[in-house]
Design a protein around this motif. Structure first.
Motif, mmCIF file in Angstrom:
data_model
loop_
_atom_site.group_PDB
_atom_site.id
_atom_site.type_symbol
_atom_site.label_atom_id
_atom_site.label_comp_id
_atom_site.label_asym_id
_atom_site.label_seq_id
_atom_site.Cartn_x
_atom_site.Cartn_y
_atom_site.Cartn_z
ATOM 1 N N LEU A 1 -3.982 9.141 -3.152
ATOM 2 C CA LEU A 1 -4.553 9.713 -2.007
ATOM 3 C C LEU A 1 -5.422 8.708 -1.241
ATOM 4 C CD1 LEU A 1 -5.795 13.481 -2.806
ATOM 5 C CD2 LEU A 1 -3.708 12.677 -1.164
ATOM 6 N N LEU A 2 -6.012 8.386 -2.063
ATOM 7 C CA LEU A 2 -7.117 6.988 -1.459
ATOM 8 C C LEU A 2 -6.412 5.724 -0.928
ATOM 9 C CD1 LEU A 2 -9.805 6.834 -3.950
ATOM 10 C CD2 LEU A 2 -10.402 8.061 -1.984
ATOM 11 N N ILE A 3 -5.605 5.403 -1.092
ATOM 12 C CA ILE A 3 -4.246 3.773 -0.411
ATOM 13 C C ILE A 3 -4.280 4.526 0.289
ATOM 14 C CG2 ILE A 3 -2.708 2.366 -0.993
ATOM 15 C CD1 ILE A 3 -4.318 2.688 -3.905
ATOM 16 N N ARG B 1 0.564 -0.935 0.247
ATOM 17 C CA ARG B 1 -0.038 -0.231 0.020
ATOM 18 C C ARG B 1 0.977 1.170 0.095
ATOM 19 N NH1 ARG B 1 -4.113 -0.036 4.451
ATOM 20 N NH2 ARG B 1 -3.114 -0.935 6.139
ATOM 21 N N TYR C 1 -4.611 6.909 2.731
ATOM 22 C CA TYR C 1 -6.227 7.086 3.243
ATOM 23 C C TYR C 1 -6.123 5.883 3.950
ATOM 24 C CZ TYR C 1 -10.095 8.702 5.954
ATOM 25 O OH TYR C 1 -11.288 8.789 6.118
ATOM 26 N N THR C 2 -5.969 4.859 3.592
ATOM 27 C CA THR C 2 -6.819 3.776 3.463
ATOM 28 C C THR C 2 -5.313 3.131 5.083
ATOM 29 O OG1 THR C 2 -5.251 1.906 1.898
ATOM 30 C CG2 THR C 2 -7.795 2.717 1.989
ATOM 31 N N ALA D 1 0.420 4.081 -3.047
ATOM 32 C CA ALA D 1 0.294 5.553 -2.702
ATOM 33 C C ALA D 1 1.521 6.232 -2.968
ATOM 34 C CB ALA D 1 -0.007 5.316 -1.529
ATOM 35 N N SER E 1 -3.433 10.974 -9.564
ATOM 36 C CA SER E 1 -3.328 11.130 -7.723
ATOM 37 C C SER E 1 -4.652 11.296 -7.113
ATOM 38 C CB SER E 1 -3.838 12.898 -7.748
ATOM 39 O OG SER E 1 -2.722 13.366 -8.471
ATOM 40 N N THR E 2 -5.943 10.532 -7.517
ATOM 41 C CA THR E 2 -7.054 9.915 -6.468
ATOM 42 C C THR E 2 -6.813 9.526 -5.592
ATOM 43 O OG1 THR E 2 -8.083 11.993 -8.318
ATOM 44 C CG2 THR E 2 -9.050 10.320 -6.393
ATOM 45 N N ALA E 3 -5.761 8.092 -6.537
ATOM 46 C CA ALA E 3 -5.775 6.744 -6.359
ATOM 47 C C ALA E 3 -4.732 6.632 -4.901
ATOM 48 C CB ALA E 3 -5.603 5.835 -7.265
ATOM 49 N N HIS F 1 1.022 12.350 2.650
ATOM 50 C CA HIS F 1 0.547 12.438 0.504
ATOM 51 C C HIS F 1 -0.389 14.161 0.584
ATOM 52 C CE1 HIS F 1 1.765 8.622 0.912
ATOM 53 N NE2 HIS F 1 1.997 8.438 0.035
ATOM 54 N N PHE G 1 -1.850 9.977 4.842
ATOM 55 C CA PHE G 1 -3.039 10.161 4.242
ATOM 56 C C PHE G 1 -2.035 12.054 4.331
ATOM 57 C CE2 PHE G 1 -6.132 13.334 3.704
ATOM 58 C CZ PHE G 1 -6.985 13.099 2.176
#
Length: 306
Positions: free
Chosen positions: A116-118, A54, A120-121, A58, A112-114, A130, A127
């Protein structure tokens, strides 16, 4: 349906082309994240393969988002660099017309969105690191701030980006120790003292576009001296400082060995005639193993028995 498949295939191919053109992301950002994660994992006596995948994903995706955005904002600058003889920037997919601005914007939003989402997990801290890195990347390339055009700020921004990556790797595990501090210090010194050498490639174009790099402001000779002084200084610091930081004796031995070899392959830079016609792609291939290797020193020193 067939048309959609063709369009999807074309976009995938163009995305891969963009990723390949900016593979430097893996060296500059992904690699430090790997090392900081492993250092923290060894200190915590634990290892999560899931977390490892992850954090790598990220950091890499957000890094590509930053670099793609920089390519988008630098189209005119890259054209100018190409006009004065630097082929690398202008030959990137957006500069050569292989990818449109609209397509590159899509890729920027996607990676970028992918990323940030990873992030956040993993946890909120990772997060935040990043998000800060992505914001810093936008400030680096966006007028009127455009940090890359401001003297010293380009190097400071790169250093801060790598530091945020170091923190991301460490806080994925939740351990921060002397080895991580050493890694952060090393990355700061490398960004400030060694990174400016790459700007010699674009010195004429940067001067024409008003980009105040170290190479433009201080000149080629001083930039080269700074490069070698930084490498020598790192070797001296490793010998003097390892005991004060509670690190093993293997650390200065490894550091001095790698830095000596790095200096040896960089000797051609001392010749002004050679420097003017230097193949910077070849130079980067030669020094990249040493850049990767010197960052391994804090990690390796943790597992060696001396």
């Amino acid at each position: 349906m067939e048309k959609v498949k063709i369009m999807s295939g074309n976009l995938s191919g163009k995305l891969l082309l963009c990723l390949k053109s900016r593979s430097i992301v893996v060296i500059v950002y992904t690699w430090p994240a790997i090392i900081s994660f492993l250092i923290s994992s060894i200190s915590a006596s634990t290892f999560s393969a899931f977390d490892f995948i992850r954090i790598i994903t990220a950091v890499t995706l957000v890094g590509y988002g930053v670099y793609f955005y920089n390519d988008l904002m630098d189209i005119e600058d890259d054209k100018k660099n190409k006009e004065v003889g630097s082929q690398i920037p202008g030959n990137r997919p957006i500069g050569s017309g292989q990818v449109t601005e609209g397509e590159l914007k899509t890729f920027i939003a996607l990676v970028s969105t992918a990323g940030l989402l990873i992030a956040y997990t993993i946890n909120v801290q990772v997060f935040a690191f990043h998000f800060a890195y992505l914001a810093l990347g936008y400030l680096y390339s966006t007028d009127p701030v455009r940090l890359k055009k401001r003297f010293i700020m380009k190097q400071l921004t790169i250093a801060m980006g790598i530091i945020l990556v170091d923190f991301s790797g460490a806080y994925t595990v939740g351990v921060f120790n002397n080895q991580i501090m050493l890694l952060i210090a090393m990355h700061t010194v490398l960004a400030l003292g060694v990174n400016p050498i790459v700007d010699l490639r674009d010195i004429h174009g940067d001067r024409a576009m008003g980009v105040k790099t170290v190479a433009v402001v201080w000149g080629a000779d001083t930039t080269v001296r700074l490069y070698f002084a930084t490498l020598v200084g790192m070797g001296i610091a490793s010998v003097i400082g390892y005991a004060q930081m509670g690190l093993s004796r293997s650390m200065p031995i490894l550091a001095v060995t790698i830095l000596s070899a790095w200096i040896y392959v960089s000797v051609p830079l001392l010749g002004k005639d050679v420097r003017l016609n230097y193949d910077w792609a070849v130079f980067l291939r030669r020094v990249s193993p040493f850049l990767l290797g010197i960052q391994l020193v804090p990690l390796i020193s943790m597992v060696l028995p001396f």
